[in-house]
Design a protein around this motif. Structure first.
Motif, PDB file in Angstrom:
ATOM      1  N   GLU A  84      17.764  -3.648 -11.832  1.00 37.30           N
ATOM      2  CA  GLU A  84      17.378  -3.861 -13.230  1.00 37.30           C
ATOM      3  C   GLU A  84      16.300  -4.928 -13.339  1.00 37.30           C
ATOM      4  N   ALA A  85      16.423  -5.994 -12.534  1.00 39.08           N
ATOM      5  CA  ALA A  85      15.389  -7.039 -12.525  1.00 39.08           C
ATOM      6  C   ALA A  85      14.055  -6.449 -12.064  1.00 39.08           C
ATOM      7  N   LEU A  86      14.132  -5.557 -11.087  1.00 35.59           N
ATOM      8  CA  LEU A  86      12.925  -4.903 -10.583  1.00 35.59           C
ATOM      9  C   LEU A  86      12.304  -4.024 -11.672  1.00 35.59           C
ATOM     10  N   HIS A  87      13.139  -3.268 -12.376  1.00 33.96           N
ATOM     11  CA  HIS A  87      12.675  -2.444 -13.484  1.00 33.96           C
ATOM     12  C   HIS A  87      11.938  -3.290 -14.519  1.00 33.96           C
ATOM     13  N   GLN A  88      12.529  -4.401 -14.885  1.00 33.05           N
ATOM     14  CA  GLN A  88      11.939  -5.249 -15.912  1.00 33.05           C
ATOM     15  C   GLN A  88      10.590  -5.793 -15.477  1.00 33.05           C
ATOM     16  N   ARG A  89      10.489  -6.205 -14.221  1.00 34.39           N
ATOM     17  CA  ARG A  89       9.228  -6.750 -13.711  1.00 34.39           C
ATOM     18  C   ARG A  89       8.145  -5.671 -13.707  1.00 34.39           C
ATOM     19  N   VAL A  90       8.508  -4.465 -13.294  1.00 33.68           N
ATOM     20  CA  VAL A  90       7.535  -3.360 -13.285  1.00 33.68           C
ATOM     21  C   VAL A  90       7.091  -3.032 -14.704  1.00 33.68           C
ATOM     22  N   ARG A  91       8.027  -3.004 -15.636  1.00 40.83           N
ATOM     23  CA  ARG A  91       7.664  -2.694 -17.025  1.00 40.83           C
ATOM     24  C   ARG A  91       6.723  -3.741 -17.611  1.00 40.83           C
ATOM     25  N   MET A 102     -14.887   9.614 -14.513  1.00 39.18           N
ATOM     26  CA  MET A 102     -14.380   8.402 -15.151  1.00 39.18           C
ATOM     27  C   MET A 102     -13.778   7.483 -14.098  1.00 39.18           C
ATOM     28  N   HIS A 103     -14.160   6.198 -14.139  1.00 40.89           N
ATOM     29  CA  HIS A 103     -13.631   5.223 -13.201  1.00 40.89           C
ATOM     30  C   HIS A 103     -12.377   4.588 -13.790  1.00 40.89           C
ATOM     31  N   LEU A 104     -11.354   4.483 -12.988  1.00 41.85           N
ATOM     32  CA  LEU A 104     -10.097   3.903 -13.436  1.00 41.85           C
ATOM     33  C   LEU A 104      -9.904   2.516 -12.835  1.00 41.85           C
ATOM     34  N   LEU A 105      -9.136   1.705 -13.532  1.00 42.94           N
ATOM     35  CA  LEU A 105      -8.657   0.459 -12.945  1.00 42.94           C
ATOM     36  C   LEU A 105      -7.733   0.827 -11.786  1.00 42.94           C
ATOM     37  N   VAL A 106      -7.980   0.244 -10.617  1.00 42.15           N
ATOM     38  CA  VAL A 106      -7.181   0.544  -9.425  1.00 42.15           C
ATOM     39  C   VAL A 106      -6.366  -0.693  -9.048  1.00 42.15           C
ATOM     40  N   VAL A 107      -5.048  -0.526  -9.033  1.00 45.50           N
ATOM     41  CA  VAL A 107      -4.149  -1.607  -8.634  1.00 45.50           C
ATOM     42  C   VAL A 107      -3.659  -1.320  -7.222  1.00 45.50           C
ATOM     43  N   GLY A 108      -3.995  -2.195  -6.281  1.00 47.83           N
ATOM     44  CA  GLY A 108      -3.556  -2.023  -4.905  1.00 47.83           C
ATOM     45  C   GLY A 108      -2.151  -2.573  -4.733  1.00 47.83           C
ATOM     46  N   LEU A 109      -1.250  -1.720  -4.287  1.00 47.64           N
ATOM     47  CA  LEU A 109       0.146  -2.109  -4.081  1.00 47.64           C
ATOM     48  C   LEU A 109       0.409  -2.249  -2.584  1.00 47.64           C
ATOM     49  N   THR A 110       0.943  -3.386  -2.172  1.00 45.92           N
ATOM     50  CA  THR A 110       1.226  -3.584  -0.767  1.00 45.92           C
ATOM     51  C   THR A 110       2.442  -4.490  -0.607  1.00 45.92           C
ATOM     52  N   GLY A 111       2.827  -4.728   0.630  1.00 47.84           N
ATOM     53  CA  GLY A 111       3.994  -5.553   0.923  1.00 47.84           C
ATOM     54  C   GLY A 111       4.416  -5.305   2.355  1.00 47.84           C
ATOM     55  N   ASP A 123      -0.827 -10.382  -8.389  1.00 48.59           N
ATOM     56  CA  ASP A 123       0.497 -10.266  -8.998  1.00 48.59           C
ATOM     57  C   ASP A 123       1.528 -10.115  -7.892  1.00 48.59           C
ATOM     58  N   ILE A 124       2.724 -10.646  -8.119  1.00 46.54           N
ATOM     59  CA  ILE A 124       3.788 -10.607  -7.109  1.00 46.54           C
ATOM     60  C   ILE A 124       5.077 -10.101  -7.754  1.00 46.54           C
ATOM     61  N   ILE A 125       5.740  -9.182  -7.072  1.00 42.47           N
ATOM     62  CA  ILE A 125       7.082  -8.753  -7.460  1.00 42.47           C
ATOM     63  C   ILE A 125       8.060  -9.286  -6.432  1.00 42.47           C
ATOM     64  N   ASP A 126       8.974 -10.145  -6.881  1.00 41.32           N
ATOM     65  CA  ASP A 126      10.043 -10.636  -6.020  1.00 41.32           C
ATOM     66  C   ASP A 126      11.145  -9.587  -6.022  1.00 41.32           C
ATOM     67  N   ASN A 127      11.358  -8.949  -4.876  1.00 43.94           N
ATOM     68  CA  ASN A 127      12.329  -7.848  -4.807  1.00 43.94           C
ATOM     69  C   ASN A 127      13.624  -8.272  -4.115  1.00 43.94           C
ATOM     70  N   THR A 128      14.068  -9.483  -4.414  1.00 40.65           N
ATOM     71  CA  THR A 128      15.346  -9.925  -3.864  1.00 40.65           C
ATOM     72  C   THR A 128      16.482  -9.772  -4.875  1.00 40.65           C
ATOM     73  N   GLY A 129      16.135  -9.428  -6.117  1.00 42.64           N
ATOM     74  CA  GLY A 129      17.154  -9.281  -7.150  1.00 42.64           C
ATOM     75  C   GLY A 129      17.692  -7.867  -7.213  1.00 42.64           C
ATOM     76  N   LYS A 155       8.226  -1.303  -1.278  1.00 41.83           N
ATOM     77  CA  LYS A 155       7.006  -0.732  -1.867  1.00 41.83           C
ATOM     78  C   LYS A 155       7.251   0.655  -2.455  1.00 41.83           C
ATOM     79  N   THR A 156       7.977   1.487  -1.713  1.00 42.14           N
ATOM     80  CA  THR A 156       8.205   2.863  -2.167  1.00 42.14           C
ATOM     81  C   THR A 156       9.016   2.876  -3.459  1.00 42.14           C
ATOM     82  N   THR A 157      10.001   2.010  -3.543  1.00 40.49           N
ATOM     83  CA  THR A 157      10.807   1.914  -4.764  1.00 40.49           C
ATOM     84  C   THR A 157       9.933   1.498  -5.943  1.00 40.49           C
ATOM     85  N   VAL A 158       9.080   0.507  -5.727  1.00 40.12           N
ATOM     86  CA  VAL A 158       8.214   0.006  -6.797  1.00 40.12           C
ATOM     87  C   VAL A 158       7.208   1.073  -7.234  1.00 40.12           C
ATOM     88  N   SER A 159       6.588   1.754  -6.273  1.00 35.11           N
ATOM     89  CA  SER A 159       5.624   2.796  -6.649  1.00 35.11           C
ATOM     90  C   SER A 159       6.328   3.912  -7.415  1.00 35.11           C
TER      91      SER A 159
END
Length: 210
Positions: free
Chosen positions: A181-188, A1-10, A172-178, A16-20
Motif C-alpha cells: 500500500e505504501a508503494l501504491h501511494q508513492r507511485v500514485r 509527438m515527443h513524450l516525457l520519458v521517465v527512466g526507471l531503474t534499481g 526521484d526515489i521509491i523506497d520499497n522496504t514498506g 522494478k517490475t512491481t513498480v512498472s
C-alpha cells in the motif's frame, strides 16, 4: 509527438517490475528493456541470424530458438566475445525501444532499464526514478526468491553498479522496504508529479534539466 520519458531503474530484487506494473495499472505506457531484449532474439528476428553467424549454429535449438545457456557459455568467455554480442544486440534493442516510445499513447512513458545508470541511455530520459532498497534486503530477496546461496547473492550484488551510484543519478526515489500500500501511494504521487511535468514539457529532444 515527443513524450516525457521517465527512466526507471534499481538494483536486482529491488522491485522494478512491481513498480512498472503499478504505473501500467494507471494507464502509463511502459517500455521494458528486459522484455525488448527477449523479443529481438525471437525466431525470425534478424539479430538471431547474426548471433548464429557470430557464435555458431549450435546456439540454436532444433526448433531454431535461441539456447540462452549455450549463448552465455560462448559470449561470456572473454571480453571480445561479450563486446561482439553487445554490438549485435544493443543497437537493435535501442531501435526497438525507440519505436515503442514513439508509438506510446500517453502524456509520458516509463522506460524501464536495469542498467540505465551504467549504460548510455541516461541522456535519453528526462527523469531518473530509482527503486531503492538496502543491499541487505536485496540479498535476502535473492536468497528467498531465486534460491541463491549467500555467496551467489553477494557475487550478483558485487557485479552491479553501486547503490550510491544509482542514487546519485536519481531525480526521484521509491523506497520499497514498506508494504504494498505504501508503494501504491508513492507511485500514485509520482504519477501526479509526472502528469504535471508532462503538461509543461515542450517536446524538445534530449534530457530535461533537473
Amino acid at each position: 509527438m515527443h513524450l516525457l520519458v521517465v527512466g526507471l531503474t534499481g538494483g536486482i530484487a529491488s522491485g522494478k517490475t512491481t513498480v512498472s506494473g503499478l504505473f501500467a495499472e494507471l494507464g502509463v505506457p511502459v517500455v521494458d528493456a528486459d522484455v525488448v531484449a527477449r523479443r529481438v532474439v525471437e525466431r525470425g528476428q534478424p539479430a538471431l541470424g547474426e548471433l548464429a553467424a557470430a557464435f555458431g549454429e549450435d546456439i540454436l535449438t532444433a526448433d531454431g530458438v535461441l539456447d540462452r545457456g549455450r549463448l552465455r557459455e560462448k559470449a561470456f568467455t572473454d571480453t571480445a566475445a561479450r563486446e561482439r554480442l553487445e554490438a549485435i544486440l544493443h543497437p537493435r534493442i535501442r531501435e526497438w525501444m525507440e519505436a515503442e516510445i514513439a508509438a506510446a499513447d500517453g502524456p509520458y512513458v516509463i522506460l524501464s532499464v536495469p542498467l540505465l545508470v551504467e549504460g548510455d541511455l541516461l541522456q535519453r530520459v528526462h527523469r531518473v526514478l530509482v527503486v531503492d532498497v538496502p543491499e541487505a534486503v536485496q540479498r535476502e530477496r535473492l536468497i528467498q526468491r531465486d534460491g541463491s546461496t549467500p555467496e551467489q547473492a553477494e557475487a550478483i550484488l558485487a557485479a552491479q553498479s553501486s547503490r550510491r551510484n544509482r542514487l546519485q543519478h536519481a531525480d526521484d526515489i521509491i523506497d520499497n522496504t514498506g508494504d504494498r500500500e505504501a508503494l501504491h501511494q508513492r507511485v500514485r504521487r509520482l504519477h501526479q508529479d509526472y502528469l504535471a511535468l508532462a503538461a509543461e514539457y515542450d517536446g524538445s529532444d534530449g534530457a530535461a534539466e533537473g
